[in-house]
Motif scaffolding. Structure first.
Motif, PDB file in Angstrom:
ATOM      1  N   ILE A 213       0.878  -1.169   0.000  1.00 29.22           N
ATOM      2  CA  ILE A 213       0.000   0.000   0.000  1.00 29.22           C
ATOM      3  C   ILE A 213       0.910   1.211   0.000  1.00 29.22           C
ATOM      4  CG2 ILE A 213      -1.815   1.226   1.249  1.00 29.22           C
ATOM      5  CD1 ILE A 213      -2.087  -1.673   2.737  1.00 29.22           C
ATOM      6  N   VAL A 214       0.716   2.116  -0.942  1.00 28.47           N
ATOM      7  CA  VAL A 214       1.565   3.296  -1.038  1.00 28.47           C
ATOM      8  C   VAL A 214       0.740   4.535  -0.698  1.00 28.47           C
ATOM      9  CG1 VAL A 214       2.967   4.743  -2.557  1.00 28.47           C
ATOM     10  CG2 VAL A 214       3.102   2.246  -2.734  1.00 28.47           C
ATOM     11  N   VAL A 215       1.200   5.256   0.311  1.00 32.13           N
ATOM     12  CA  VAL A 215       0.519   6.479   0.742  1.00 32.13           C
ATOM     13  C   VAL A 215       1.293   7.668   0.186  1.00 32.13           C
ATOM     14  CG1 VAL A 215      -0.285   7.829   2.707  1.00 32.13           C
ATOM     15  CG2 VAL A 215      -0.213   5.324   2.853  1.00 32.13           C
ATOM     16  N   PRO A 216       0.671   8.510  -0.635  1.00 37.08           N
ATOM     17  CA  PRO A 216       1.385   9.632  -1.243  1.00 37.08           C
ATOM     18  C   PRO A 216       1.793  10.671  -0.211  1.00 37.08           C
ATOM     19  CG  PRO A 216      -0.961   9.803  -1.674  1.00 37.08           C
ATOM     20  CD  PRO A 216      -0.755   8.466  -1.022  1.00 37.08           C
ATOM     21  N   PRO A 217       2.684  11.586  -0.552  1.00 40.31           N
ATOM     22  CA  PRO A 217       3.109  12.618   0.396  1.00 40.31           C
ATOM     23  C   PRO A 217       1.904  13.369   0.959  1.00 40.31           C
ATOM     24  CG  PRO A 217       4.474  12.666  -1.573  1.00 40.31           C
ATOM     25  CD  PRO A 217       3.364  11.711  -1.861  1.00 40.31           C
ATOM     26  N   SER A 218       1.901  13.538   2.274  1.00 44.29           N
ATOM     27  CA  SER A 218       0.757  14.201   2.919  1.00 44.29           C
ATOM     28  C   SER A 218       1.210  15.061   4.090  1.00 44.29           C
ATOM     29  CB  SER A 218      -0.258  13.160   3.392  1.00 44.29           C
ATOM     30  OG  SER A 218       0.352  12.216   4.257  1.00 44.29           O
ATOM     31  N   ALA A 219       2.430  15.593   3.992  1.00 41.53           N
ATOM     32  CA  ALA A 219       2.982  16.369   5.100  1.00 41.53           C
ATOM     33  C   ALA A 219       2.119  17.576   5.446  1.00 41.53           C
ATOM     34  CB  ALA A 219       4.400  16.829   4.750  1.00 41.53           C
ATOM     35  N   GLN A 220       1.397  18.111   4.449  1.00 40.15           N
ATOM     36  CA  GLN A 220       0.575  19.304   4.699  1.00 40.15           C
ATOM     37  C   GLN A 220      -0.566  19.036   5.663  1.00 40.15           C
ATOM     38  OE1 GLN A 220       0.634  17.441   1.974  1.00 40.15           O
ATOM     39  NE2 GLN A 220      -1.173  17.677   0.682  1.00 40.15           N
ATOM     40  N   TYR A 221      -0.901  17.745   5.856  1.00 41.49           N
ATOM     41  CA  TYR A 221      -2.007  17.389   6.741  1.00 41.49           C
ATOM     42  C   TYR A 221      -1.540  16.865   8.101  1.00 41.49           C
ATOM     43  CZ  TYR A 221      -4.918  17.557   2.523  1.00 41.49           C
ATOM     44  OH  TYR A 221      -5.573  17.943   1.382  1.00 41.49           O
ATOM     45  N   ALA A 222      -0.250  16.648   8.271  1.00 35.53           N
ATOM     46  CA  ALA A 222       0.235  15.939   9.457  1.00 35.53           C
ATOM     47  C   ALA A 222      -0.028  16.698  10.756  1.00 35.53           C
ATOM     48  CB  ALA A 222       1.730  15.642   9.317  1.00 35.53           C
ATOM     49  N   GLN A 223      -0.100  18.023  10.695  1.00 34.48           N
ATOM     50  CA  GLN A 223      -0.277  18.811  11.917  1.00 34.48           C
ATOM     51  C   GLN A 223      -1.741  18.979  12.314  1.00 34.48           C
ATOM     52  OE1 GLN A 223       2.416  19.569  13.686  1.00 34.48           O
ATOM     53  NE2 GLN A 223       3.565  18.568  12.029  1.00 34.48           N
ATOM     54  N   HIS A 224      -2.654  18.622  11.403  1.00 35.89           N
ATOM     55  CA  HIS A 224      -4.073  18.825  11.698  1.00 35.89           C
ATOM     56  C   HIS A 224      -4.884  17.621  11.202  1.00 35.89           C
ATOM     57  CE1 HIS A 224      -3.658  22.997  13.037  1.00 35.89           C
ATOM     58  NE2 HIS A 224      -2.753  23.129  12.075  1.00 35.89           N
ATOM     59  N   SER A 225      -4.813  16.551  11.945  1.00 35.27           N
ATOM     60  CA  SER A 225      -5.550  15.346  11.578  1.00 35.27           C
ATOM     61  C   SER A 225      -6.116  14.701  12.833  1.00 35.27           C
ATOM     62  CB  SER A 225      -4.661  14.351  10.825  1.00 35.27           C
ATOM     63  OG  SER A 225      -3.652  13.837  11.677  1.00 35.27           O
ATOM     64  N   ALA A 226      -7.195  13.926  12.641  1.00 41.59           N
ATOM     65  CA  ALA A 226      -7.815  13.258  13.782  1.00 41.59           C
ATOM     66  C   ALA A 226      -8.584  12.042  13.307  1.00 41.59           C
ATOM     67  CB  ALA A 226      -8.761  14.209  14.513  1.00 41.59           C
ATOM     68  N   TYR A 227      -8.542  10.983  14.109  1.00 39.48           N
ATOM     69  CA  TYR A 227      -9.378   9.804  13.858  1.00 39.48           C
ATOM     70  C   TYR A 227     -10.298   9.628  15.050  1.00 39.48           C
ATOM     71  CZ  TYR A 227     -11.055   5.253  12.480  1.00 39.48           C
ATOM     72  OH  TYR A 227     -11.878   4.222  12.097  1.00 39.48           O
ATOM     73  N   LEU A 228     -11.592   9.659  14.796  1.00 43.22           N
ATOM     74  CA  LEU A 228     -12.599   9.529  15.842  1.00 43.22           C
ATOM     75  C   LEU A 228     -13.401   8.266  15.595  1.00 43.22           C
ATOM     76  CD1 LEU A 228     -14.289  10.697  18.219  1.00 43.22           C
ATOM     77  CD2 LEU A 228     -15.647  11.900  16.490  1.00 43.22           C
ATOM     78  N   LYS A 229     -13.523   7.434  16.610  1.00 45.07           N
ATOM     79  CA  LYS A 229     -14.279   6.182  16.494  1.00 45.07           C
ATOM     80  C   LYS A 229     -15.326   6.117  17.602  1.00 45.07           C
ATOM     81  CE  LYS A 229     -13.710   1.131  16.321  1.00 45.07           C
ATOM     82  NZ  LYS A 229     -12.745   0.023  16.276  1.00 45.07           N
ATOM     83  N   LEU A 230     -16.588   6.003  17.210  1.00 40.00           N
ATOM     84  CA  LEU A 230     -17.684   5.865  18.155  1.00 40.00           C
ATOM     85  C   LEU A 230     -18.162   4.421  18.117  1.00 40.00           C
ATOM     86  CD1 LEU A 230     -19.643   9.140  17.296  1.00 40.00           C
ATOM     87  CD2 LEU A 230     -17.822   8.799  18.986  1.00 40.00           C
ATOM     88  N   ARG A 231     -18.243   3.784  19.283  1.00 37.04           N
ATOM     89  CA  ARG A 231     -18.545   2.359  19.351  1.00 37.04           C
ATOM     90  C   ARG A 231     -19.293   2.059  20.644  1.00 37.04           C
ATOM     91  NH1 ARG A 231     -12.118   0.688  19.708  1.00 37.04           N
ATOM     92  NH2 ARG A 231     -11.457   2.602  20.731  1.00 37.04           N
ATOM     93  N   GLU A 232     -19.791   0.856  20.758  1.00 37.62           N
ATOM     94  CA  GLU A 232     -20.631   0.516  21.899  1.00 37.62           C
ATOM     95  C   GLU A 232     -19.837   0.232  23.167  1.00 37.62           C
ATOM     96  OE1 GLU A 232     -23.012  -2.580  20.086  1.00 37.62           O
ATOM     97  OE2 GLU A 232     -24.666  -1.171  19.846  1.00 37.62           O
ATOM     98  N   ARG A 233     -18.546  -0.031  23.041  1.00 41.86           N
ATOM     99  CA  ARG A 233     -17.676  -0.141  24.202  1.00 41.86           C
ATOM    100  C   ARG A 233     -16.306   0.391  23.810  1.00 41.86           C
ATOM    101  NH1 ARG A 233     -18.576  -5.432  22.430  1.00 41.86           N
ATOM    102  NH2 ARG A 233     -16.720  -6.507  21.646  1.00 41.86           N
ATOM    103  N   GLN A 234     -15.470   0.652  24.771  1.00 42.33           N
ATOM    104  CA  GLN A 234     -14.240   1.394  24.525  1.00 42.33           C
ATOM    105  C   GLN A 234     -13.208   0.614  23.718  1.00 42.33           C
ATOM    106  OE1 GLN A 234     -13.624   4.516  24.996  1.00 42.33           O
ATOM    107  NE2 GLN A 234     -11.518   4.392  24.254  1.00 42.33           N
ATOM    108  N   SER A 235     -13.187  -0.713  23.837  1.00 38.95           N
ATOM    109  CA  SER A 235     -12.164  -1.477  23.129  1.00 38.95           C
ATOM    110  C   SER A 235     -12.759  -2.718  22.497  1.00 38.95           C
ATOM    111  CB  SER A 235     -11.031  -1.880  24.084  1.00 38.95           C
ATOM    112  OG  SER A 235     -11.506  -2.779  25.073  1.00 38.95           O
TER     113      SER A 235
END
Length: 341
Positions: A213-235
């Motif tokens: 899997i190749v991820v292209p250059p994305s340095a412009q986003y590195a300082q402002h990114s977030a992953y949010l996961k909503l689920r029925e239990r924490q883990s």
């Protein structure tokens, strides 16, 4: 579980030559073995590809990052190159499954895992993904985990991966190989919506293997990114709704560009470039984020009835998009690797 032959492929050529005729490839096996134990899959033989040298993680000359298909999820999330340059991906991987599973699961296998639909995993009920044309009891049934976007009259299942949601936002490419040669598949074109053929999750050919899997250059986003996961239990729970959000901010604090991908809402990670374009040149304020969420969820439809309905996903997804964008605006929370093991 049925009897099967087990073979170890010492290199890629042997692995590719072994495909077909009821064979299945095994790497970590964290999903494949579950399917076999539940009698949902009965391959004639397993081809172990763990000796194929596709486990590396490296920076490419153009600033892209190549993730080997056989690199384990945990090794990928904690790799300094991924932690430092792709913090969104690291966070998404660590939000998935359990530490034990992440230690075994491969990157390629993560892309190919099957839905966790209740009915798909119950061999005693019909399922169009298992047996096309047999029906979809999730439609009108228990649908809390199911799709609100991109569903069809044949299937309303969702893709379970966290990693894939981040890769969709990062606009990765999936590099595959067969005896006919290599090809690169844009991530948006790798997974399928169910349409008339819900049994086909991806565009990967029966004679193809994921190499990297190749991820292209994305340095412009590195300082402002977030992953949010909503689920029925924490883990150790699959997402009801997840959001991968990335912002490229200028020196004046305005948004140059944005990327937003939704998980837990469709048969594949869900993006809408028109929604992302609404933020270009805008101040990163709640009102602008609300407009993005509204556009992103355009056409969303709840499934199921009564207590089994997933109608709650519509407002949940809307609020999650806004919250993820606000979190990204305020700055990436980086994984140090010390407090996440």
């Amino acid at each position: 579980m049925n009897a099967f032959d087990y073979r170890v492929a010492g290199n890629a050529d042997i692995a590719m030559a072994s495909l077909g005729g009821g064979a299945k490839v095994i790497a970590g096996g964290t999903n494949l073995l579950d399917l076999m134990k539940e009698n949902l899959l009965a391959p004639d033989r397993l081809i172990d590809i763990n000796r194929v040298p596709w486990g590396g993680i490296e920076a490419l000359p153009d600033g892209s990052v190549r993730l080997g298909a056989l690199a384990r999820n945990a090794a990928t999330a904690y790799h300094p190159l991924v932690r430092d340059t792709l913090p969104l991906l690291s966070s998404a991987i660590l939000a998935g499954a359990s530490p034990q599973i992440r230690n075994m699961a491969s990157n390629g296998g993560n892309l190919l895992q099957r839905t966790r639909c209740y009915y798909f995993y119950d061999a005693g009920v019909p399922c169009n993904k298992r047996q096309p044309g047999s029906g979809c009891p999730a439609i009108g049934g228990l649908a809390r985990q199911h799709a609100i976007l991109g569903a069809s009259s044949h299937c309303i299942a969702t893709h379970p991966s966290d990693m894939c949601v981040a890769l969709a936002a990062l606009e990765a490419q999936v590099h595959v190989r067969s005896t006919a040669g290599p090809r690169a598949v844009p991530f948006a074109a790798f997974h399928r919506l169910p349409g008339e053929a819900p049994e086909r999750d991806t565009t990967l050919g029966d004679d193809e293997l994921i190499e990297s899997i190749v991820v292209p250059p994305s340095a412009q986003y590195a300082q402002h990114s977030a992953y949010l996961k909503l689920r029925e239990r924490q883990s150790y729970a699959f997402a009801l709704v997840s959001v991968a959000a990335m912002l490229d901010m200028d020196s004046a604090g305005r948004v140059r560009s944005a990327r937003v991908a939704l998980g837990g809402v469709a048969h594949k990670p869900w993006r809408d470039p028109q929604a992302e374009d609404l933020l270009a040149g805008q101040a990163p304020e709640r009102a602008a984020f609300e407009r993005v969420a509204t556009q992103l969820l355009q056409g969303a439809q709840p499934q199921g009835r009564g207590p089994g309905s997933n109608a709650f996903k519509l407002p949940m997804a809307h609020r999650a998009v806004v919250r993820a964008l606000e979190t990204a605006r305020d700055g990436t929370v980086r994984n140090t690797g010390e407090n996440l093991r």
